[in-house]
Motif scaffolding. Sequence first.
Motif, mmCIF file in Angstrom:
data_model
loop_
_atom_site.group_PDB
_atom_site.id
_atom_site.type_symbol
_atom_site.label_atom_id
_atom_site.label_comp_id
_atom_site.label_asym_id
_atom_site.label_seq_id
_atom_site.Cartn_x
_atom_site.Cartn_y
_atom_site.Cartn_z
ATOM 1 N N HIS A 55 0.901 -1.159 0.000
ATOM 2 C CA HIS A 55 0.000 0.000 0.000
ATOM 3 C C HIS A 55 0.933 1.199 0.000
ATOM 4 N N HIS A 58 4.379 0.971 1.780
ATOM 5 C CA HIS A 58 4.339 -0.005 2.878
ATOM 6 C C HIS A 58 4.025 -1.410 2.354
ATOM 7 N N ASN A 80 -2.643 -5.865 15.147
ATOM 8 C CA ASN A 80 -3.149 -4.810 14.241
ATOM 9 C C ASN A 80 -2.075 -4.478 13.219
ATOM 10 N N ALA A 82 -1.057 -6.371 10.808
ATOM 11 C CA ALA A 82 -0.243 -7.516 10.383
ATOM 12 C C ALA A 82 -0.451 -7.855 8.910
ATOM 13 N N GLY A 83 -1.542 -7.373 8.328
ATOM 14 C CA GLY A 83 -1.796 -7.657 6.914
ATOM 15 C C GLY A 83 -2.957 -8.612 6.684
ATOM 16 N N THR A 85 -6.328 -8.138 6.796
ATOM 17 C CA THR A 85 -7.394 -7.628 5.918
ATOM 18 C C THR A 85 -6.897 -7.543 4.480
ATOM 19 N N THR A 86 -5.656 -7.128 4.302
ATOM 20 C CA THR A 86 -5.111 -7.044 2.943
ATOM 21 C C THR A 86 -5.122 -8.430 2.308
ATOM 22 N N GLN A 125 -14.755 -6.314 7.460
ATOM 23 C CA GLN A 125 -14.510 -5.783 8.798
ATOM 24 C C GLN A 125 -15.356 -4.533 9.051
ATOM 25 N N GLU A 202 -13.051 -10.465 11.109
ATOM 26 C CA GLU A 202 -13.492 -10.090 12.461
ATOM 27 C C GLU A 202 -15.018 -10.091 12.578
HETATM 28 N N1 LIG Z 1 -5.752 1.182 1.530
HETATM 29 C C1 LIG Z 1 -4.627 1.312 2.230
HETATM 30 N N2 LIG Z 1 -3.789 2.338 2.004
HETATM 31 C C2 LIG Z 1 -2.640 2.484 2.689
HETATM 32 N N3 LIG Z 1 -2.223 1.612 3.642
HETATM 33 C C3 LIG Z 1 -3.012 0.583 3.930
HETATM 34 C C4 LIG Z 1 -4.253 0.366 3.247
HETATM 35 N N4 LIG Z 1 -4.822 -0.756 3.732
HETATM 36 C C5 LIG Z 1 -3.981 -1.226 4.675
HETATM 37 N N5 LIG Z 1 -2.895 -0.424 4.794
HETATM 38 C C6 LIG Z 1 -1.744 -0.619 5.700
HETATM 39 O O1 LIG Z 1 -1.301 -1.942 5.504
HETATM 40 C C7 LIG Z 1 -0.979 -2.544 6.746
HETATM 41 C C8 LIG Z 1 -1.790 -3.810 6.919
HETATM 42 O O2 LIG Z 1 -3.144 -3.419 7.095
HETATM 43 P P1 LIG Z 1 -4.297 -4.493 7.272
HETATM 44 O O3 LIG Z 1 -5.574 -3.747 7.379
HETATM 45 O O4 LIG Z 1 -4.177 -5.512 6.226
HETATM 46 O O5 LIG Z 1 -3.900 -5.120 8.686
HETATM 47 P P2 LIG Z 1 -4.769 -6.022 9.678
HETATM 48 O O6 LIG Z 1 -3.904 -7.142 10.113
HETATM 49 O O7 LIG Z 1 -6.054 -6.393 9.061
HETATM 50 O O8 LIG Z 1 -5.012 -5.021 10.884
HETATM 51 P P3 LIG Z 1 -6.264 -4.982 11.931
HETATM 52 O O9 LIG Z 1 -6.128 -6.145 12.843
HETATM 53 O O10 LIG Z 1 -6.032 -3.671 12.640
HETATM 54 O O11 LIG Z 1 -7.518 -4.992 11.142
HETATM 55 C C9 LIG Z 1 -1.235 -1.491 7.809
HETATM 56 O O12 LIG Z 1 0.007 -0.876 8.121
HETATM 57 C C10 LIG Z 1 -2.170 -0.523 7.152
HETATM 58 O O13 LIG Z 1 -1.960 0.783 7.651
#
Ligand SMILES: Nc1ncnc2c1ncn2[C@@H]1O[C@H](COP(=O)(O)OP(=O)(O)OP(=O)(O)O)[C@@H](O)[C@H]1O
Length: 659
Positions: A55, A58, A80, A82-83, A85-86, A125, A202
């Motif tokens: 992203h 990052h 939080n 960790a990636g 949702t991505t 989520q 979640e």
């Molecule tokens: N659309 C986006 N634009 C920029 N950065 C993003 C975007 N989506 C996610 N990120 C970044 O990518 C990283 C992984 O995010 P992600 O949402 O996948 O984590 P997660 O494990 O699902 O977190 P959580 O438990 O808080 O939901 C984070 O640092 C987040 O800030």
Amino acid sequence: MHRRTYGQLSYQKVLLPLNSHNSVEPELADPAFAGPFARAPLTLAVEGHDLSRRHGSHLAVDGVSLAIPAGERHGLVGPNGAGKTTLMRMLSATLAPDHGSLRVLGHDVTRHPRAAKARIGVVPQGMTHDNEILVRENLTTFGRYHGLSRRRAAARADELLEMVGLTAHARAMPQTLSGGMQRRLLIARALVNDPDLILLDEPSTGLDPESRVMLWDLLDRLCATGKTLVITTHYLEEVERLCDRVTVLRAGRVRHSSHPRRLIAATLPKYVVELDLPASEATVAANKAAGNAVAGSTVAENTVAGNTVPAWAGERERLRVGNRLLVFGDSVADLTRDLAAAGAGDHLVRPASLQDALHALDRREETAPADPAPVTPAAPPGPGTGRRGAGDRQGARHRTRRALPAPSPALARRIWWRDFTLFRKSYRTTIVPNFFEPVFSLAAMGIGLGFYVDGAAIGSSYASFVAPGLLAVTAMNGAVFEVTYNVFVRLRHARSYDAAVTSPVEPPDIALGELMWALTRCLVYTGVYLAIVAALGYAPASTAPLAVPALLPLGLVFACAGLIFTGTVRAINAYSYFYTLVLTPLTLLSGVFFPTKRLPPVLRAVAEVSPLHHGVELSRALVITGDLPAAAGHLGWLVALSLVLLGPALYSLQRHLCA
Ligand SMILES: Nc1ncnc2c1ncn2[C@@H]1O[C@H](COP(=O)(O)OP(=O)(O)OP(=O)(O)O)[C@@H](O)[C@H]1O
């Protein structure tokens, strides 16, 4: 009350009916849009290899490989950011990996996202309801996106509302439901297409304990029919309770992947006793300084019932979490005996949990000499769960690109239908500005101000001159409003399009549907306005009725321009520039109120190439003079311009919804 709605009976009703081919409309039943009935037997529901995704700068997912057998319940956990949702968005075929390959339910998600999405259900989520329509309409609309006929979508919505206990709220607006009810609505929406793979990001956040147990019960039942589940959660007991396998992500990488109980067994002894430690700040600081949180370290100044911890804990594995001390052992009897001997009184001895295991693994990694290799016990068959080195990724030849799908008119019609459904309910509030504004303008500018204007200079009464110009303005305004504010809100705030693209609907389908709706409004408003103008005697030519369809290309030009602009703006305030610096000057200077030859040469040159000027002249040629050759020239120009803008407009939402 709603406990019964999760019962066996309603559940059976919900799972069975979509296996019939008849439930999907024939126009959507082609191989590219496989629909819910393309169900070849599969051994692996998910096969992801070396997946990475950035992203911006990052690296959110970094070389993840996953093999999830069909029918497995797979947990994705991690802190939080960790990636998770991505990765889930990649599995849902809405986000393409930058690198690596991913097949979901046998479909390459970057090449055939529609086919994959037809068999996936997503509980996101965020609350991505469509807040403009009713609870039940949320489900029927989503069923339509999945290709169900109107009748089938309605029946399906009722079944699912009953199943999640929301029947009594069917006619409520989603935002009036409690947080837990809204989440149940998301769960119902994910089941509309009777999916083979259900992705839950979640899902139990915000659910009360009883609803959470009901959710688990529902998921158990879904799995009993062979569905595959992937769940992200921060409740690790949920993973232990539900999942056959858990993958632990940290900083975008797979750190561990195993059956939850096997991961616990491979990490810690079977049982643990949890003790409160005296928490003087000095003690905590000293422990921290000495690294006493690490299993096996010296905790000399910690005492329990007057005994130093090592005195009774011996060489047992220990873990400090905040002011709690966890001491592990393989025998409940031994732990209890030693505690009693130390005079510690009654303490609960419980089985070691996944939470304990992940704490212990994290602490070991923090203190171990730099070795990025993850602990990965007992990987399932398939591509494996390890991580390829950075060198491998740099050496990867291909950069994965998500195919840009051609818009599907059938799915675009469903977006159009959703807008029409909304319009039917709210037309009274939009009817005043859109129907009467041009009429008021005609009365004030044409008839009122026209009294003082020399009609000889323009060869007709001033009102007759202004009336067709305002018809073109009506076409422009009718088309452009829908694709500016309304689309912006759905895209950026309500995020209802985020939900739509988890169905086989793709961003170009949404764009095409919104353009179709913009043209519908253009047609309706110009039709009504022309009827009023004709009744007042300001549309003398026999060709006047042709002006309504002939102005559609003008509407399309402005709808495309508005949609392209919407794809670029971040804040709704930006539209004030669009309206004030573009549309208002065009309206005032494109020949609506006076001939453009009255303008200074430079301004006149600009005004006369504007699409609105061509629309105004087209309108006059058909409404006043009946000059068909002149009308054809202006029409051709508008058609050509609309075709140029159509491509960028159709893909203007892609970046927001699939990136
Ligand atoms: N659309 C986006 N634009 C920029 N950065 C993003 C975007 N989506 C996610 N990120 C970044 O990518 C990283 C992984 O995010 P992600 O949402 O996948 O984590 P997660 O494990 O699902 O977190 P959580 O438990 O808080 O939901 C984070 O640092 C987040 O800030």
